[in-house]
Every structure is written in C-alpha cells, then in structure tokens.
Design a protein around this motif. Structure first.
Motif, short mmCIF file in Angstrom:
data_model
loop_
_atom_site.label_atom_id
_atom_site.label_comp_id
_atom_site.label_asym_id
_atom_site.label_seq_id
_atom_site.Cartn_x
_atom_site.Cartn_y
_atom_site.Cartn_z
N GLY A 1 -39.06 -18.74 139.65
CA GLY A 1 -39.49 -17.35 139.24
C GLY A 1 -39.35 -17.18 137.64
O GLY A 1 -39.44 -15.93 137.19
N GLY A 2 -39.44 -18.25 136.72
CA GLY A 2 -39.67 -18.33 135.42
C GLY A 2 -38.46 -17.99 134.75
O GLY A 2 -38.27 -17.66 133.58
N ASN A 3 -37.25 -18.52 135.32
CA ASN A 3 -35.87 -18.04 134.82
C ASN A 3 -35.26 -19.30 133.93
O ASN A 3 -35.93 -20.33 134.44
N ILE A 4 -34.46 -19.00 133.18
CA ILE A 4 -33.84 -20.24 132.53
C ILE A 4 -32.65 -20.46 133.25
O ILE A 4 -31.47 -19.38 133.40
N VAL A 5 -32.10 -21.62 133.24
CA VAL A 5 -30.77 -22.01 134.11
C VAL A 5 -30.36 -23.23 133.44
O VAL A 5 -30.71 -23.85 132.65
N LEU A 6 -28.76 -23.25 133.34
CA LEU A 6 -28.09 -24.19 132.82
C LEU A 6 -27.67 -25.19 133.88
O LEU A 6 -27.35 -24.83 135.24
N ILE A 7 -27.84 -26.69 133.73
CA ILE A 7 -27.47 -27.59 134.81
C ILE A 7 -26.36 -28.62 134.29
O ILE A 7 -26.69 -29.10 133.18
N LYS A 8 -25.24 -28.81 134.86
CA LYS A 8 -24.17 -29.84 134.32
C LYS A 8 -25.01 -31.02 134.95
O LYS A 8 -25.13 -31.28 136.17
N GLY A 9 -24.87 -31.91 133.76
CA GLY A 9 -25.64 -33.12 134.29
C GLY A 9 -24.54 -34.66 133.93
O GLY A 9 -23.31 -34.37 134.54
N LEU A 10 -24.98 -35.55 133.75
CA LEU A 10 -24.17 -36.68 133.47
C LEU A 10 -23.22 -36.68 132.19
O LEU A 10 -22.13 -37.17 132.45
N GLY A 11 -23.70 -36.55 131.16
CA GLY A 11 -23.18 -36.51 129.77
C GLY A 11 -22.85 -35.23 129.28
O GLY A 11 -22.37 -34.94 128.25
N GLY A 12 -23.32 -34.28 129.80
CA GLY A 12 -23.35 -32.74 129.31
C GLY A 12 -24.33 -31.83 130.05
O GLY A 12 -24.99 -32.20 131.13
N PHE A 13 -24.35 -30.59 129.58
CA PHE A 13 -25.24 -29.69 130.19
C PHE A 13 -26.71 -29.66 129.67
O PHE A 13 -26.82 -29.98 128.46
N HIS A 14 -27.64 -29.48 130.45
CA HIS A 14 -28.86 -29.14 130.10
C HIS A 14 -29.41 -27.80 130.28
O HIS A 14 -28.92 -27.06 131.16
#
Length: 761
Positions: free
Chosen positions: A211-224
């Motif tokens: 839908g064209g939104n911005i999300v935060l994703i917790k990954g391996l070494g930090g958030f993207h």
C-alpha cells in the motif's frame, strides 16, 4: 603403539560446525577421545596410532568446515589415556581467551528450502538456522560460543530441536541458535495505531508495504526501515524521516531476476550477493529511471539479497501477492546515529509507524556491509560490518602484546591487536554525534570483556581535537602512541599485504591533521628503513570556514579558483550571495579561519561545483560521486606543473584550473570530469615513476577515501608497467574505516612498541 595427543586449534572454530566436523572425522578414522570448546579455542584429546593421528590432523586442515578459519594448531604429547569412544564434551572456560568469534552468516539454501516447504515443521519459521548459517556475533555475550552465553539462552529447546542438536548426522548438530515455532523466538507487529498483531502479522506487513507505507523491521543486527523501492511517494517520505534528501538507500531482493532489467550484474557480483557474507554490493544502473528515487544522480545502486529467514518469508508473501519491486532496506536510525537494536527504543523513536518486532535480543548491533567489485573482480570494501566483523586480519608479527587502536573520528572503526592478528570493531560512525560516542565506549567495554583483554598500548590519531583520541586517553591504557592520519592509511595497505618496508604510499582523501599543522589529503610518502618521509603533495589552498567546506562546497571552489576571482564571481552570481563571497575572499586574504589544505577530496569538491552546478553537498562526496559517472567521456587530460622544493615535489593546480575555465567557457563542461580524472592519474604516474627511480622502490600503496572511486581504482593498474607492484585496500575500506588497522601496523613496523618498552625499562 598407541599414543595420546592434545590438539588445540585457534581461529574461527566456534559457531561454524567445527566440533561436529571433528566428531565425524574421529568416528570415520576410528579415533577415540573428545572435543570441546573453550576460551582457548577447540581442544581435542585423542588416543591412537601415529599414522591415524597424523591423518586425523591432516583432515582437520584440509576438510575444515567452509566458514571456519584455522590460525594455529598446537599438538602436544600427553600421558597415555584410554578412551572407549569419541565424545563432544561440555565447554570449559578460561580467563585466557585466544579463540575468535564467528561473524553472522546469511541463511543457507537448505534452511531456505525448510521454510518454504509446507510439509517441513519449520515452514515459514522466521528464525530457522543451522551450523552453516544464522546469527553469531550479533547474539554472543561471552566466549566460548555456547547457547548459554548467547541471547538464545532464554529459549529452552523442545524435544525435536534438542534431538537435532544432539544428533551427529544432523546439520543442526550443536547449532547454538537452533529453534522452531514451538520453542524459539516469535514475531509480532505493533501497528501505527498501536494495535498488537500476533496472528496474521505477515499478511498485515505485506499489505502495508504494497500500500506504499513505511515499516520498521527488526533484523539480525538491528532494525531496518523499509518500503517499496519503486514507489516515489514512499521513498520521498522516507527521505523526510531520515533527513536524507539525496543520499542513496540500499535495496533488498530475494531473486536477482527482479533486477536484471535495471542493473548490470556479472557472475562475480552474483556470487558475492549469494555468499554467506551477503553484503550490499554496488551495481551499475542501466538506462532507466526506476532507481532514481532510491539512488539519485549517481550511476550505482547498493543491492543485497534477503539474508535472513524473516526477510525471505516477507518476500515470499509479497511475490505471492504479485509484488515485484525490490524493497528499500536502510538502517533503522535517524541521520548518522547508531542503528537501533532495542524494541523499546524503536517503538519510542518511530511511534506512529508499523513496526515488526521479535524477542530474540540483539547483543551486538551491526550494520550491513557495503562493497563493490573492481575491474579485476577484487572486493573493495566501503563499510566493513555484518558478515566481515569480527573476522580477524592476520598480520606478519609475533609481538606478544595487546594493542588498542582508536581509529578516526569520521566513519569510526576501532580495533585491537593480539599476537599475529587484528580484530576490528563493527562500524561505529561519525563521532561528532553523542550517540555514536556512547556506542564507541560501550563497544570498547564489550570487546574488552568478550575477549578478556587488558591493553599494553594504545595508538591514536595525532589530531589534537579528535574525540576518538580523547576517549581513548580516558581508558587508562598506560602507553599511548600517536600517528599521522595519512600515514595510517598507507600502513593499512601494508598490513593487508604483509609489506614491512620499502614502499611508496599515495594517500588521497578529504582531511587529516598534518605534521606541519595544516590539513593534509594529497600526499606521497616514502617508507624506507623504518623511516617515513613526505616526498610530494598537492600545493596548499586556504579553506575558508574550516570544516564547513564539506557541506558548502562552493567554498572549496572559491579556494581552488582563488587566483581567478572574476570567474568565481561570475559562476556563483546566481547561486551564492555576492556579499558572502566577498567575505570569504577577505577572510582568505587575511588568513582568518582559513586553514591551508592539500586535500584531493576538497579539490574534487571544487571541480564538481563546475561539473554539476551544485554549490552544496547533499551528502559526503556527493559531488565527486556524480563526477565519477562522467569520467569515461574522453581520454584527454589537462597539463599540470610540479615543482621541486628542496627535495619535496609540489603539485601545482594553476594550469589545470586555467584549462578547466577554458573548457567551461567553450561549452565543453561535460568533458571536464573525465579530463580531471585523467590528469589525476597522470600526476600519480609521473610522481611514482620519478620516486621509484630515485629510491629504487617499486611497491606502491594507495589508500584514502578518494580511492573508493571506481574509475581511479580500475585505471591505476593500467597506467603502470610490470616493474611496479600496486597495492590497494581489500580487507578494510580505503576510507577512515581502515585507519585502525594502519595505526596498529605503524606501531609494530616502526618499532614504536620496542622503543616504548626500552623507555619503560
């Protein structure tokens, strides 16, 4: 006749499947004894015949696991012991830590198959891993690398996972982060409306991205921070959030086929993208506009493969929903701050956004590595981080002392030496920002504790106002050695290539405190007989305003074209207020806040003003990066002048400046970049040939941020004949991220350590 031997193996031998490998070799050969992890390394005791023991050691060396690295094997005789079988014993601990820590590894093909197989018990499980992949450095709290010393300790394995963990034939045999959906970490989403979504989290995130939104994703070494890379509105909004008007964003894909229409990708780049290190690889654009939102005005885009199971699952659902774009995956932070690793901090700082969270804690935050391949497919690092840290760099030294190196203030990376190897920290960032200074201190304390180190020496930059130096002085390390910035650059190349002496060094960058108190950055050095001499440099120009010139690059333009004020006024008349230009020239005339600089980085900035028309830098080196794209238009060059001033060669820019003005006035602006690049190559060749003949030295080392320029890197080897041996950084960045390695090698190779020890005695 049977004998008992103790074998101690050092290197990257924990967290890479080494004990299971040893177990299998022992079982195949019929050798009895045990293997265990310890803070001293992997310890093996075996009883067998000389022939079998010899074969056992040979197979350890020749068939070691692909992600392991053996730096040393010690074998010693023991009193004969009788063993009934070969076992993996529980780890032991020791205050004397000599083993290394493995870096984080991208998800392997076998685990990808597991999470995409509907009949597999790990179908769509985001934390699937095995001995060949998954988190290592990012979760470790203590050596030896055992589950109880990682952030996975709070997750007790279920019966099935434990059975895998204990079965020698299973690829999850002693995989420390082993887990499944019944016993391991879990994912949930906190929506922009603060709703907690546990079931259906993947459907929600996919819907929001589509839908064209911005999300935060917790990954391996930090958030993207992530969004659709081809959605201009989403990328523009992300630029506002990150306060990055033009600086490029990295993108992530799950399959190269989604990029082949837009970017050039050769086979070596494909291999690197799919490697266990899975760095961001800079790939050249084709003639299309889709990536102009993500990486405007430059010729390359940073691309990485989806390197965790969580990323793969998100992409699977996106593809199933018909979504074909790459995703922006940029560090989860605000401008130039450390990447966020804690759930609470992410929710506090990015309240109002959709945030994907999980409960596998990150002990050691770490950014994504950034690299490019040169024309000969050599890896050139821009940022050394995930996948490369904390891998050690072996150097030619048997000094048995612990040495700390503070690095530089920009793109800070610190490091330490212990007998024969250097271990560098993850990317810290620019130390002008308090949060990064806190990160520096906390990382120092963590590394010191993790490796059980007390430092005998510290090496710092000689700049009188560096934060890195001031903080290091507070660490209470007794002996401190100072080294000049650009000399450190050259020694970093020497360290990588085990060059002890007899080197010509060329160091080009934007700034560095010089031995004469001026700003250096266009330097030629001679390293001979453990002595260092500055043998050539670009002529000094005044930089009005000091550090402000890195942002207001028109000031560098005014400085370089100082002699041609009429042209400066005419060129800047619609871009900069005339009164401001008047003030700048008066300050330079009166030598007020106008330090002298020989930095090639500032000369690049100055020329870029004419080539691009930009008077402000959108981000560090934005002008030179735009110029690089135009460096291939002609092989012509500008003439230059070099003076011999009492044995030191001075490179004068007057002729280059005059010819640039002529080209500009004659409508040949598009050729200025190429001719300037070619002139720089001609200057390098001319001086290096003279110096080589004068001193009978044919080893030439190049370092400094300017040598991240692909055109220069690819061209340097071509301008010298076979008499010359050319060396550039490949294990560390040529920018200030490699300074710490050079600081350490300088202290060792110039006998500064020995000198200090003699003084103490």
């Amino acid at each position: 006749m049977d004998k008992t031997k103790r074998i101690v193996i050092n290197g990257v031998v924990q967290g890479v499947g080494f004990r299971p490998f040893v177990y299998k070799i022992a079982r195949q050969l019929g050798v009895y004894g045990f293997v265990l992890n310890s803070s001293k390394g992997v310890i093996i005791e075996i009883t067998s015949s000389d022939e079998k023991i010899e074969k056992f050691i040979k197979e350890l060396k020749e068939k070691k696991p692909p992600h392991s690295e053996i730096s040393k094997i010690d074998v010693m005789d023991l009193k004969l012991k009788k063993f009934k079988e070969f076992k993996i014993l529980k780890s032991s601990n020791d205050s004397n830590i000599v083993t290394s820590i493995p870096s984080d590894l991208a998800v392997c093909d076998d685990c990808i198959k597991d999470i995409l197989d509907e009949n597999n018990r790990r179908f769509l499980y985001p934390f699937t891993n095995c001995t060949n992949c998954g988190p290592r450095f990012s979760i470790i709290e203590k050596i030896p690398y055992d589950r109880k010393y990682t952030t996975m300790k709070k997750f007790r394995m279920c019966a099935d996972c434990k059975a895998e963990y204990e079965e020698p034939s299973d690829r999850r045999f002693h995989a420390q982060p082993n887990a499944c959906s019944l016993c391991g970490p879990r994912v949930w989403v906190v929506s922009s409306q603060l709703k907690i979504i546990k079931k259906g989290w993947i459907d929600y995130i996919v819907k929001r991205i589509k839908g064209g939104n911005i999300v935060l994703i917790k990954g391996l070494g930090g958030f993207h921070i992530s969004c659709d890379a081809f959605n201009q509105k989403a990328v523009s909004e992300l630029r506002v959030i990150k306060k990055r008007d033009f600086k490029p964003f990295a993108v992530m894909v799950d399959d190269i086929k989604y990029l082949s229409d837009y970017l050039y990708i050769n086979e070596e780049e494909k291999k690197l993208l799919h490697s266990p290190k899975a760095p961001i690889v800079m790939l050249r654009k084709k003639e299309n506009k889709l990536f102009e939102f993500v990486a405007p005005l430059i010729d390359s885009v940073g691309v990485m493969m989806a390197y965790t199971p969580l990323h793969r699952i998100i992409f699977k659902d996106l593809r199933d929903a018909g979504f074909k774009s790459p995703l922006v995956m940029t560090s989860g932070n605000f401008k130039d701050e450390p990447i966020i690793k804690e759930n609470d901090e992410a929710m506090e700082k990015f309240s109002g956004f959709d945030i994907l969270l999980h409960n596998r804690d990150i002990k050691n935050r770490i950014d994504d590595s950034v690299v490019f391949l040169d024309g000969k497919s050599n890896i050139r690092l821009i940022r050394r981080a995930r996948g490369y840290v904390p891998d050690s760099i072996k150097i030619n030294s048997d000094i048995d002392l612990n040495i700390f190196a503070s690095g530089a203030d920009i793109k800070n990376v610190f490091g330490f030496y212990r007998k024969g190897e250097v271990i560098l920290s993850q990317y810290i960032g620019d130390l002008e920002i308090k949060e990064n200074r806190d990160f520096f201190v906390n990382s120092y304390k963590n590394i010191k504790k993790l490796f059980g180190l007390n430092f005998d020496f510290a090496v710092i930059d000689m700049h009188p106002s560096y934060y890195s130096s001031e903080m290091t002085k507070k660490f209470k390390i007794k002996n401190i050695i100072q080294v000049q910035h650009h000399i450190s650059h050259i020694y970093s190349v020497m360290a990588e290539n085990n060059l002890k002496d007899n080197v010509i060094g060329v160091s080009f960058d934007g700034t560095g405190y010089g031995l004469d108190g001026n700003i250096w950055g266009g330097e030629f050095f001679l390293m001979k007989n453990k002595e260092i001499k500055r043998v050539a440099h670009f002529d000094y120009i005044p930089l009005c305003g000091g550090d402000i010139v890195t942002k207001e690059i028109w000031r560098s333009f005014a400085s370089l074209f100082y002699r041609r004020r009429d042209f400066v006024y005419d060129f800047l008349k619609s871009k900069v207020d005339k009164k401001t230009i008047d003030i700048v020239f008066k300050m330079m005339d009166k030598k007020i806040n106008s330090p002298l600089s020989s930095a090639v980085g500032r000369i690049f900035d100055a020329v870029s003003v004419i080539v691009t028309g930009d008077v402000m830098s959108e981000f560090e080196a934005s002008g030179p990066m735009k110029m690089e794209n135009m460096a291939y238009k002609t092989k012509d060059s500008y003439k230059f002048d070099i003076l011999n001033d009492s044995g030191t060669y001075i490179i004068k820019s007057d002729s280059i400046i005059d010819d640039i003005i002529i080209d500009y006035k004659n409508g040949k602006k598009n050729f200025i970049s190429a001719k300037f690049h070619n002139s720089l190559l001609n200057i390098i060749k001319y001086l290096c040939v003279i110096l080589s003949e004068e001193y009978s030295i044919y080893n030439i080392c190049f370092s400094g941020g300017v040598f991240q320029n692909r055109f220069l890197v690819n061209s340097i080897n071509n301008v010298f004949d076979k008499r010359y041996r050319i060396f550039l950084n490949s294990k560390v960045p040529s920018n200030d991220g490699g300074i710490a390695l050079g600081q350490i090698y300088y202290a060792i190779r110039t006998d500064k350590i020995i000198f200090h020890n003699r003084k103490e005695k």
